[in-house]
Write a protein that holds these residues in place. Structure first.
Motif, PDB file in Angstrom:
ATOM      1  N   GLN A  57      -2.157  -4.043   7.529  1.00  0.00           N
ATOM      2  CA  GLN A  57      -1.037  -4.281   6.619  1.00  0.00           C
ATOM      3  C   GLN A  57      -0.825  -5.773   6.347  1.00  0.00           C
ATOM      4  OE1 GLN A  57       0.512  -1.743   5.072  1.00  0.00           O
ATOM      5  NE2 GLN A  57      -0.839  -0.351   6.156  1.00  0.00           N
ATOM      6  N   VAL A  62      -1.336  -6.524   0.086  1.00  0.00           N
ATOM      7  CA  VAL A  62      -0.503  -5.460   0.676  1.00  0.00           C
ATOM      8  C   VAL A  62       0.894  -6.009   0.942  1.00  0.00           C
ATOM      9  CG1 VAL A  62      -0.195  -3.936   2.672  1.00  0.00           C
ATOM     10  CG2 VAL A  62      -2.465  -4.221   1.653  1.00  0.00           C
ATOM     11  N   ILE A  66       3.845  -3.800  -0.588  1.00  0.00           N
ATOM     12  CA  ILE A  66       4.383  -2.755   0.282  1.00  0.00           C
ATOM     13  C   ILE A  66       5.882  -2.504   0.078  1.00  0.00           C
ATOM     14  CG2 ILE A  66       4.764  -4.237   2.304  1.00  0.00           C
ATOM     15  CD1 ILE A  66       3.338  -0.692   2.461  1.00  0.00           C
ATOM     16  N   MET A  90      -3.789   2.207   3.261  1.00  0.00           N
ATOM     17  CA  MET A  90      -3.757   1.631   1.922  1.00  0.00           C
ATOM     18  C   MET A  90      -5.028   0.820   1.725  1.00  0.00           C
ATOM     19  SD  MET A  90      -0.857  -0.769   0.112  1.00  0.00           S
ATOM     20  CE  MET A  90       0.443   0.184   0.841  1.00  0.00           C
ATOM     21  N   TRP A  91      -5.681   1.024   0.598  1.00  0.00           N
ATOM     22  CA  TRP A  91      -6.884   0.270   0.292  1.00  0.00           C
ATOM     23  C   TRP A  91      -7.010   0.156  -1.215  1.00  0.00           C
ATOM     24  CZ3 TRP A  91      -6.974   5.263   2.149  1.00  0.00           C
ATOM     25  CH2 TRP A  91      -7.551   6.228   1.330  1.00  0.00           C
TER      26      TRP A  91
END
Length: 167
Positions: A57, A62, A66, A90-91
């Motif tokens: 993260q 990100v 986020i 997440m990517w």
């Protein structure tokens, strides 16, 4: 044996912070060094950090994304009957001309796709109709949309027909 289909909830909603964050997120992705080209096993993805960073993260893009994403999801998830959620992974994935991602599913309950950079002539995400796995359908999306669908839905990114990169 009894067989029946269960309707699956799918939503497409514009991300209200898209115009403000697009360049910032793309710059973060472009400056990221731990990524790979995923070629083989029926895939040809130009640039992806799924294997190298999906649980991290601390990536700059990100960190920029986020909190606005969480705000977006908090407004959305009551429609699904939930009062909380967790973003497990997440990517990013980028597709140059003629690159693609083959049929697949994900873990967790729902999959979300943010169409950060979507040229007008690029391909839409396709899925197999859960009631008839021989029927291919498309999610009709626009740049800046977030698509949310059950992770069991078989989907793919067909070859990018645009000469511009899709993210």
């Amino acid at each position: 044996m009894k067989e029946f289909n269960i309707p699956l909830k799918v939503q497409i909603k514009p991300f209200k912070h898209h115009k403000k964050l697009k360049s910032l997120i793309l710059n973060g992705i472009n400056n990221q060094t731990d990524y790979e080209e995923l070629v083989g096993s029926g895939n040809n993805i130009t640039k992806v950090d799924w294997n190298t960073s999906r649980f991290r993260q601390d990536r700059p893009w990100v960190l920029d994304f986020i909190n606005p994403l969480s705000e977006h999801m908090f407004e959305w998830f009551p429609d699904y009957g939930y009062n909380s959620f967790q973003i497990a992974e997440m990517w990013f994935q980028q597709y140059d001309k003629n690159s693609w991602h083959n049929w697949h599913v994900h873990g967790c309950n729902y999959t979300g796709v943010y169409y950060l950079d979507l040229p007008n002539d690029s391909s839409n995400t396709q899925y197999l109709d859960p009631g008839n796995f021989e029927t291919i359908k498309e999610f009709v999306i626009n740049e800046g949309d977030i698509l949310l669908f059950p992770s069991i839905v078989v989907h793919r990114s067909p070859p990018n027909k645009s000469t511009e990169r899709k993210t």
